[in-house]
Each structure stands twice: as structure tokens, then as C-alpha cells.
Motif scaffolding. Structure first.
Motif, mmCIF file in Angstrom:
data_model
loop_
_atom_site.group_PDB
_atom_site.id
_atom_site.type_symbol
_atom_site.label_atom_id
_atom_site.label_comp_id
_atom_site.label_asym_id
_atom_site.label_seq_id
_atom_site.Cartn_x
_atom_site.Cartn_y
_atom_site.Cartn_z
ATOM 1 N N PHE A 67 11.498 15.360 6.907
ATOM 2 C CA PHE A 67 11.892 14.990 8.263
ATOM 3 C C PHE A 67 12.966 13.895 8.256
ATOM 4 C CE2 PHE A 67 11.299 12.415 12.149
ATOM 5 C CZ PHE A 67 11.571 13.396 13.093
ATOM 6 N N LEU A 68 12.987 13.087 7.185
ATOM 7 C CA LEU A 68 13.978 12.014 7.037
ATOM 8 C C LEU A 68 14.724 12.223 5.727
ATOM 9 C CD1 LEU A 68 11.657 9.031 8.057
ATOM 10 C CD2 LEU A 68 13.363 10.138 9.496
ATOM 11 N N PRO A 69 15.722 13.112 5.709
ATOM 12 C CA PRO A 69 16.380 13.472 4.451
ATOM 13 C C PRO A 69 17.099 12.318 3.774
ATOM 14 C CG PRO A 69 17.579 14.354 6.343
ATOM 15 C CD PRO A 69 16.288 13.827 6.872
ATOM 16 N N LYS A 70 17.432 11.252 4.507
ATOM 17 C CA LYS A 70 18.125 10.120 3.903
ATOM 18 C C LYS A 70 17.175 9.003 3.493
ATOM 19 C CE LYS A 70 22.543 10.975 6.164
ATOM 20 N NZ LYS A 70 23.683 10.405 6.934
ATOM 21 N N PHE A 71 15.876 9.324 3.437
ATOM 22 C CA PHE A 71 14.866 8.346 3.034
ATOM 23 C C PHE A 71 14.285 8.735 1.673
ATOM 24 C CE2 PHE A 71 10.291 7.502 2.734
ATOM 25 C CZ PHE A 71 10.302 6.117 2.725
ATOM 26 N N SER A 72 14.152 7.770 0.774
ATOM 27 C CA SER A 72 13.537 8.038 -0.528
ATOM 28 C C SER A 72 13.065 6.732 -1.151
ATOM 29 C CB SER A 72 14.519 8.742 -1.471
ATOM 30 O OG SER A 72 15.605 7.887 -1.788
ATOM 31 N N ILE A 73 12.033 6.851 -1.990
ATOM 32 C CA ILE A 73 11.532 5.728 -2.782
ATOM 33 C C ILE A 73 11.460 6.204 -4.227
ATOM 34 C CG2 ILE A 73 9.680 4.059 -3.127
ATOM 35 C CD1 ILE A 73 8.776 4.594 -0.265
ATOM 36 N N HIS A 74 12.016 5.431 -5.122
ATOM 37 C CA HIS A 74 11.997 5.767 -6.547
ATOM 38 C C HIS A 74 11.370 4.596 -7.305
ATOM 39 C CE1 HIS A 74 13.392 7.748 -10.265
ATOM 40 N NE2 HIS A 74 13.612 6.529 -10.701
ATOM 41 N N ILE A 75 10.306 4.886 -8.073
ATOM 42 C CA ILE A 75 9.574 3.846 -8.802
ATOM 43 C C ILE A 75 9.503 4.208 -10.281
ATOM 44 C CG2 ILE A 75 7.419 2.554 -9.002
ATOM 45 C CD1 ILE A 75 6.824 3.238 -6.104
ATOM 46 N N GLU A 76 9.958 3.306 -11.114
ATOM 47 C CA GLU A 76 9.787 3.443 -12.560
ATOM 48 C C GLU A 76 8.838 2.349 -13.022
ATOM 49 O OE1 GLU A 76 13.214 4.347 -15.044
ATOM 50 O OE2 GLU A 76 14.439 4.463 -13.220
ATOM 51 N N THR A 77 7.853 2.724 -13.827
ATOM 52 C CA THR A 77 6.817 1.785 -14.249
ATOM 53 C C THR A 77 6.706 1.758 -15.772
ATOM 54 O OG1 THR A 77 5.570 2.305 -12.234
ATOM 55 C CG2 THR A 77 4.407 1.121 -13.983
ATOM 56 N N LYS A 78 6.607 0.553 -16.306
ATOM 57 C CA LYS A 78 6.361 0.356 -17.737
ATOM 58 C C LYS A 78 5.233 -0.662 -17.900
ATOM 59 C CE LYS A 78 11.068 1.461 -19.265
ATOM 60 N NZ LYS A 78 12.254 1.016 -20.061
ATOM 61 N N TYR A 79 4.398 -0.426 -18.906
ATOM 62 C CA TYR A 79 3.253 -1.295 -19.162
ATOM 63 C C TYR A 79 3.409 -1.957 -20.529
ATOM 64 C CZ TYR A 79 1.257 1.645 -15.461
ATOM 65 O OH TYR A 79 1.039 2.331 -14.283
ATOM 66 N N GLU A 80 3.156 -3.263 -20.576
ATOM 67 C CA GLU A 80 3.216 -3.999 -21.841
ATOM 68 C C GLU A 80 2.099 -5.036 -21.887
ATOM 69 O OE1 GLU A 80 7.953 -3.909 -23.130
ATOM 70 O OE2 GLU A 80 7.014 -5.773 -22.476
ATOM 71 N N ASP A 81 1.678 -5.349 -23.105
ATOM 72 C CA ASP A 81 0.636 -6.361 -23.303
ATOM 73 C C ASP A 81 1.275 -7.751 -23.340
ATOM 74 O OD1 ASP A 81 -1.817 -4.856 -23.466
ATOM 75 O OD2 ASP A 81 -1.110 -4.048 -25.369
ATOM 76 N N PRO A 137 -7.795 -10.704 -22.844
ATOM 77 C CA PRO A 137 -6.485 -10.067 -22.955
ATOM 78 C C PRO A 137 -5.739 -10.103 -21.615
ATOM 79 C CG PRO A 137 -8.160 -8.404 -22.687
ATOM 80 C CD PRO A 137 -8.887 -9.718 -22.762
ATOM 81 N N ILE A 138 -4.448 -9.811 -21.668
ATOM 82 C CA ILE A 138 -3.630 -9.735 -20.459
ATOM 83 C C ILE A 138 -2.520 -8.703 -20.664
ATOM 84 C CG2 ILE A 138 -2.060 -11.585 -21.175
ATOM 85 C CD1 ILE A 138 -1.969 -12.426 -18.181
ATOM 86 N N MET A 139 -2.255 -7.969 -19.618
ATOM 87 C CA MET A 139 -1.182 -6.972 -19.643
ATOM 88 C C MET A 139 -0.386 -7.094 -18.348
ATOM 89 S SD MET A 139 -2.765 -3.398 -18.317
ATOM 90 C CE MET A 139 -1.173 -3.074 -17.564
ATOM 91 N N CYS A 140 0.779 -6.458 -18.337
ATOM 92 C CA CYS A 140 1.617 -6.511 -17.135
ATOM 93 C C CYS A 140 2.124 -5.120 -16.790
ATOM 94 C CB CYS A 140 2.802 -7.453 -17.340
ATOM 95 S SG CYS A 140 3.835 -7.643 -15.857
ATOM 96 N N SER A 141 2.075 -4.820 -15.509
ATOM 97 C CA SER A 141 2.634 -3.572 -14.974
ATOM 98 C C SER A 141 3.982 -3.914 -14.341
ATOM 99 C CB SER A 141 1.674 -2.980 -13.938
ATOM 100 O OG SER A 141 2.270 -1.890 -13.272
ATOM 101 N N TYR A 142 5.065 -3.452 -14.987
ATOM 102 C CA TYR A 142 6.422 -3.698 -14.489
ATOM 103 C C TYR A 142 6.851 -2.493 -13.650
ATOM 104 C CZ TYR A 142 6.808 -7.288 -18.185
ATOM 105 O OH TYR A 142 6.618 -8.390 -19.002
ATOM 106 N N LYS A 143 7.253 -2.748 -12.414
ATOM 107 C CA LYS A 143 7.643 -1.657 -11.525
ATOM 108 C C LYS A 143 9.023 -1.936 -10.926
ATOM 109 C CE LYS A 143 3.019 -0.046 -10.337
ATOM 110 N NZ LYS A 143 3.188 1.340 -10.806
#
Length: 374
Positions: A101-115, A179-185
Motif C-alpha cells: 500500500f506504501l510502495p515508497k516505504f521500507s525498513i532494512h535491518i542487518e544484524t550481527k552478534y558478537e561476544d 558472560p556478555i554479548m551484543c546484538s548489533y543492528k
């Protein structure tokens, strides 16, 4: 286009979170789906990429009309959904959101996980090295969430895991917790409509941030539910949740959308190609019986045109005769005399002869003039 990078730390390892993120997404989608809104799973199957290797492809429809602000609900249809497509090559994932319905609308997400605790500033150098972006840290323990989503049992400041002993996080926990990790988006929002672009893109980023905060809080608060699961266990749980969620979402839509169309869509989804062809043939035969079969009856003849008073069409409508000859008003008359705009020959005066100028009241003579005597 508005680009932001979000970093969300968790008191887990990357290997542990591989199970946790699948469990969290399935359960969260099920909880947020009700009364015809939420997440409908259209496709979920293994996928292989030549660069990233084996992964999982998922396609979903997210119905969220009631969650839109009032100014957005005024311009979108009642049954409004966003299409989500995700490619999971853990610890790297790609997620895209679009709307027909909104052809000019988009969301793009790239995710990487590291400790680590979110200290890798060059993690997206290959994807967006030269792009200007804002880096936002999200603290699952101390950042505020919308009041309607708050649950004390999912608050990391109060929750403590029985199986891992982790929890009751305090301010500054990221500095010394193990432990600890991070989600990079890396999140890119596009809404290229003049006059609304900035407002919509900022609103979408606010919604994305809230979803990331709530989802990661839940993933940790539910750790005792998924911590002992294997990958096969979580895939089976995911399958069952998807089926239950689809029932919650799709049943409500069947009461608001045309029943025949809804039934046809559901039936076709489980048909084989042979069954579809047989259904197509039977439907065409039934349609032909209803309306009859009319053979083509188009012919071209050289019958002369009827007078305008006899034709059924309005007298003002032009008629096009089936002839290759030009119309009378365009044809050249055959007997029309040629118009002469100039003489065929041009005669020039003899330069050796004296030219005379005949003016009224002036007389000339070839004899020389003599002075008049007094």
C-alpha cells in the motif's frame, strides 16, 4: 532515508542466544497477536546462500492497523499489513519490511552478534563504512519501556534465572558482567514522500527501538524456558507457535473479508499444481455454462456507407469508411487550373537605351534645351 545503529547487550553468550532469539520471536509474535492483528507466518523453510551458507528463510505478514497513530490510520485501509522477509544465517541476519500500500516505504535491518559489550565500532564497515549514522545503545535493564508493555516478571532488575543464576541487573552491569554479548543492528528506514518523510522515518525508528528493547528483555526473562532446548526442540516449538498464531490472526480476518475469497485463499495454499489445474478447468466449464459461449462474429465488407440519417450513431460522430482512398476533403481536384503567382519569363530592359520617366505634367524631348532669350 534515516540510518541508525542499535547496540543491545545481553547477559548471555552468542551460542546461547541462537536458541533464545528463535524462542523469543515465536512466543512474542503469539502474545502480540489477537483480534485479527499480529503476525501471520506465510513461509518458514531452510534456505542456502552461496555467500552466507545455510540458513532459514521466513516470510510473515504483520497486521498492525490499531497500533498506528491516528494520522496514519486516516490514510491506510482497514486491513493493513506489512510484509516481513528474514534470512537467518546466525550470527548474521537480514530482515526487510515492505508494504504494497506504501510502495515508497521500507525498513532494512542487518544484524550481527558478537561476544562483547558493544565495543566494536567497525562491525558494519563492509556494509556502511562511509554512511553517516547515529549509534544508539539500548540498556535492557535501565531504559524505560511503554507502560502498557511493562511486566515485573520480565524486568531484568527484578528477574533472576534459576537455571543460570543470572539476573537482577543493576545500572552499569555491562561494564563487569560475564558472560556478555551484543546484538548489533543497522536499521535503515525509507519513506520517500515529500512533506511526510522526516515525520514517518522518525516515528518508525521510535517503534523499532521499543520493539528491540521489549524483545531482548523478554528473551532474557524467558531464559529458563528455552535454556535446555536443542535446535530441533526450538524448531518444533516454533512450528507449533506459528500454527496457533495463524489461527488467532486469520480467523478474525475471515469475518471481515469476503468469506468466499478467504476460503479460496486458504484452500489454494494447500493445493498441488494438479489440483489447481483441475479446479481451474472445472471453474471455466461452470462459468461457460452460466454465460454461454459466443463464437467470434467479426467481419469486414465493402458495403457502402448508409446516409447519416439512417445510421444509428449520432450524426455528429465521424464515420471511417473501409477504403484506401483519401477522403474527398483531402484529395486534390483534377481539373482545377494552375494558379500563376509569377510570369513564366522575365524581360529585362535594354541598358543601351535611355530610360524615360513618365511623370504627370512633365514632358521630355530628345532635342537639347536652349536658353530662353529675354
Amino acid at each position: 532515508m534515516l540510518l541508525k545503529e542499535y547496540r543491545i547487550c545481553m547477559p548471555l553468550t552468542v551460542d546461547e542466544y541462537k536458541i533464545g532469539q528463535l524462542y523469543m520471536i515465536s512466543k512474542h509474535s503469539h502474545e502480540q497477536s489477537d483480534r485479527g492483528e499480529g503476525v501471520e507466518v506465510v513461509q518458514n523453510e531452510p534456505f542456502e546462500d552461496p555467500h552466507h551458507g545455510n540458513g532459514q528463510f521466513t516470510e510473515k505478514r504483520v497486521y498492525l492497523n490499531s497500533k498506528l497513530p491516528s494520522w496514519a490510520r486516516a490514510v491506510v485501509p482497514k486491513i493493513f499489513y506489512v510484509t516481513e522477509k528474514a534470512w537467518n544465517y546466525y550470527p548474521y541476519t537480514i530482515t526487510e519490511y515492505t508494504c504494497s500500500f506504501l510502495p515508497k516505504f521500507s525498513i532494512h535491518i542487518e544484524t550481527k552478534y558478537e561476544d562483547n559489550k558493544g565495543s566494536n565500532d567497525s562491525i558494519f564497515d563492509s556494509e556502511a563504512k562511509d554512511l553517516e549514522r547515529e549509534v544508539c545503545f539500548i540498556d535492557i535493564a535501565c531504559d524505560e519501556i511503554p507502560e502498557r508493555y511493562y511486566k515485573e516478571s520480565e524486568d531484568p532488575k527484578h528477574f533472576k534465572s534459576e537455571k543460570t543464576g543470572r539476573g537482577q541487573l543493576r545500572e552499569g552491569w555491562r561494564d563487569n558482567h560475564q558472560p556478555i554479548m551484543c546484538s548489533y543492528k543497522l536499521v535503515t528506514v525509507k519513506f520517500e514522500v515529500w512533506g511526510l518523510q522526516t515525520r514517518v522515518e522518525q516515528f518508525v525508528h521510535k517503534v523499532v527501538r521499543d520493539i528491540l528493547l521489549i524483545g531482548h528483555r523478554q528473551a532474557f526473562a524467558w531464559v529458563d524456558e528455552w535454556y535446555d532446548m536443542t535446535m530441533d526442540d526450538v524448531r518444533e516449538y516454533e512450528k507449533n507457535m506459528h500454527e496457533q498464531t495463524n489461527i488467532k490472526v486469520c480467523n478474525q480476518h475471515s469475518s471481515t473479508v469476503d468469506d468466499i475469497e478467504s476460503h479460496a485463499q486458504t484452500s489454494v495454499y494447500y493445493m498441488t499444481m494438479d489440483e489447481v489445474r483441475e479446479f481451474e478447468r472445472a471453474t471455466q466449464e461452470a462459468t461457460n455454462k452460466k454465460i454461454g459461449v459466443f463464437p467470434p462474429a467479426i467481419s469486414i465488407s465493402s458495403i457502402a456507407l448508409l446516409p447519416s440519417s439512417v445510421r444509428s450513431a449520432p450524426s455528429s460522430a465521424p464515420s471511417t469508411p473501409l477504403s484506401t482512398d483519401a477522403p474527398e476533403f483531402l484529395s486534390i481536384p483534377k481539373d482545377r487550373p494552375r494558379k500563376k503567382s509569377a510570369p513564366e519569363t522575365l524581360t529585362l530592359p535594354d541598358p543601351e537605351k535611355k530610360a524615360t520617366l513618365n511623370l504627370p505634367g512633365v514632358y521630355t524631348s530628345e532635342k537639347p534645351c536652349r536658353p530662353k532669350s529675354e
